[in-house]
Design a protein around this motif. Sequence first.
Motif, mmCIF file in Angstrom:
data_model
loop_
_atom_site.group_PDB
_atom_site.id
_atom_site.type_symbol
_atom_site.label_atom_id
_atom_site.label_comp_id
_atom_site.label_asym_id
_atom_site.label_seq_id
_atom_site.Cartn_x
_atom_site.Cartn_y
_atom_site.Cartn_z
ATOM 1 N N UNK A 133 0.716 -1.432 0.273
ATOM 2 C CA UNK A 133 -0.180 0.063 -0.357
ATOM 3 C C UNK A 133 0.867 1.321 -0.216
ATOM 4 N N UNK A 134 2.018 0.820 0.033
ATOM 5 C CA UNK A 134 2.535 2.123 -0.359
ATOM 6 C C UNK A 134 2.272 3.167 -1.139
ATOM 7 N N UNK A 135 2.713 4.443 -0.544
ATOM 8 C CA UNK A 135 2.326 5.681 -1.437
ATOM 9 C C UNK A 135 3.481 7.073 -1.335
ATOM 10 N N UNK A 136 4.016 6.971 -2.981
ATOM 11 C CA UNK A 136 5.489 7.757 -2.549
ATOM 12 C C UNK A 136 5.046 8.919 -2.048
ATOM 13 N N UNK A 137 4.297 9.491 -2.544
ATOM 14 C CA UNK A 137 3.561 10.559 -2.725
ATOM 15 C C UNK A 137 3.668 11.234 -1.488
ATOM 16 N N UNK A 138 2.272 10.493 -0.993
ATOM 17 C CA UNK A 138 1.600 11.056 -0.368
ATOM 18 C C UNK A 138 2.690 10.174 1.399
ATOM 19 N N UNK A 139 3.938 9.443 1.299
ATOM 20 C CA UNK A 139 4.038 8.994 2.273
ATOM 21 C C UNK A 139 5.234 10.558 2.079
ATOM 22 N N UNK A 140 5.556 11.060 1.645
ATOM 23 C CA UNK A 140 7.135 12.196 1.577
ATOM 24 C C UNK A 140 6.063 13.365 1.843
ATOM 25 N N UNK A 141 4.746 13.738 1.506
ATOM 26 C CA UNK A 141 4.297 14.978 1.807
ATOM 27 C C UNK A 141 4.735 14.684 3.234
ATOM 28 N N UNK A 142 3.980 13.668 4.071
ATOM 29 C CA UNK A 142 3.449 13.957 5.506
ATOM 30 C C UNK A 142 5.100 13.862 6.226
ATOM 31 N N UNK A 143 6.247 13.006 5.325
ATOM 32 C CA UNK A 143 7.553 13.358 6.290
ATOM 33 C C UNK A 143 7.839 14.169 5.851
ATOM 34 N N UNK A 144 7.416 15.789 4.963
ATOM 35 C CA UNK A 144 8.080 16.842 4.749
ATOM 36 C C UNK A 144 7.390 17.378 5.561
ATOM 37 N N UNK A 145 5.338 17.588 5.924
ATOM 38 C CA UNK A 145 4.238 18.543 6.807
ATOM 39 C C UNK A 145 5.835 18.231 8.646
ATOM 40 N N UNK A 146 5.557 16.979 8.528
ATOM 41 C CA UNK A 146 5.952 16.421 9.966
ATOM 42 C C UNK A 146 7.000 17.467 10.353
ATOM 43 N N UNK A 147 7.908 17.849 9.468
ATOM 44 C CA UNK A 147 9.264 17.780 10.028
ATOM 45 C C UNK A 147 9.573 19.362 10.340
ATOM 46 N N UNK A 148 8.211 19.929 8.969
ATOM 47 C CA UNK A 148 8.024 21.608 9.191
ATOM 48 C C UNK A 148 7.419 21.409 10.512
ATOM 49 N N UNK A 149 6.061 20.968 10.744
ATOM 50 C CA UNK A 149 5.917 21.207 12.118
ATOM 51 C C UNK A 149 6.672 20.943 13.345
ATOM 52 N N UNK A 150 7.856 19.722 13.521
ATOM 53 C CA UNK A 150 9.352 20.016 14.471
ATOM 54 C C UNK A 150 9.595 21.486 14.556
ATOM 55 N N UNK A 151 10.669 21.407 13.314
ATOM 56 C CA UNK A 151 11.339 22.580 13.280
ATOM 57 C C UNK A 151 10.609 24.167 13.868
ATOM 58 N N UNK A 152 9.150 24.053 13.029
ATOM 59 C CA UNK A 152 8.458 25.365 13.502
ATOM 60 C C UNK A 152 9.093 24.835 15.662
ATOM 61 N N UNK A 153 8.022 23.985 15.890
ATOM 62 C CA UNK A 153 7.930 23.546 17.289
ATOM 63 C C UNK A 153 9.094 24.241 18.024
ATOM 64 N N UNK A 154 9.820 22.974 17.516
ATOM 65 C CA UNK A 154 11.241 22.395 18.685
ATOM 66 C C UNK A 154 12.362 22.845 18.552
ATOM 67 N N UNK A 155 12.830 23.825 17.594
ATOM 68 C CA UNK A 155 13.839 24.528 17.111
ATOM 69 C C UNK A 155 13.828 25.382 16.706
#
Length: 258
Positions: A236-258
Amino acid sequence: MTVISFGMDQGVWGNMYEQHVTVTTKHGRMPAFAACPDGAGPFPPVIFYMDAPGTREELRNMARRIAKQGYFCLLPDMYYRLGTVEFDIPRRDDAMSAVIRASMNSITNALVTDDTAAMIAWFDANDKVRPGPVGCVGHCMSGCYITTVSARFPHRMKAAASLYGVNIVTDKPDSSHLLLPQVKGELYYAFAEHDQSVPAHVIPELRASLAKTDVANTVKVFEGTHHGFCFAERAVYNTEAAEQTWADIFDLWKRKLT
């Protein structure tokens, strides 16, 4: 790849500092995998809560990807109360699935809260971990847990992400969505369009519950995806959705944790 004890691995992941560690909780000794960039740090901490099939190399590779972005990632074995529980997922059949479900059902929001308190204390004792805000991410069964710990540790848990999480909205008294008013951090929920584990009422009720609070949040449904779409080893792996999710999460952590 060979995992070494607080050493430096110069394989495909570059210089990486990783170790199998033990976190002492009120319920016993919890094994965990820790990874961060090589160097003195300190690095912002992230807890990576596993999915139902448990800790395995697939999740350790995800932990390494998180570490490569500049975080100290801790991946706990949440089944530690059962002993050593490891599943050979490519050989999964009905019998194995039954054991996985039983293992998953052995965990509660209260137990995860206890374990998270221990992990935060472990972070606070580690020189490589930056004091202060903590982030987390949970797949599948841990979608409800990231919500719970965000509410139980509002002074520390500042950026939490759920990927195709289950049991986030239930009719039980400990349903995690009931705790949303206590959350002080930001929440991110990514759902699959097709997911038999998430009843149709869950996403609308989650959005409605969030709307009654002042919690910063994002709720996304990825079109054409199925439960587990971030796992590259699954059909069921979906490259586009997976990479967008990674990008969203890293953006979240960059804003809130760093």
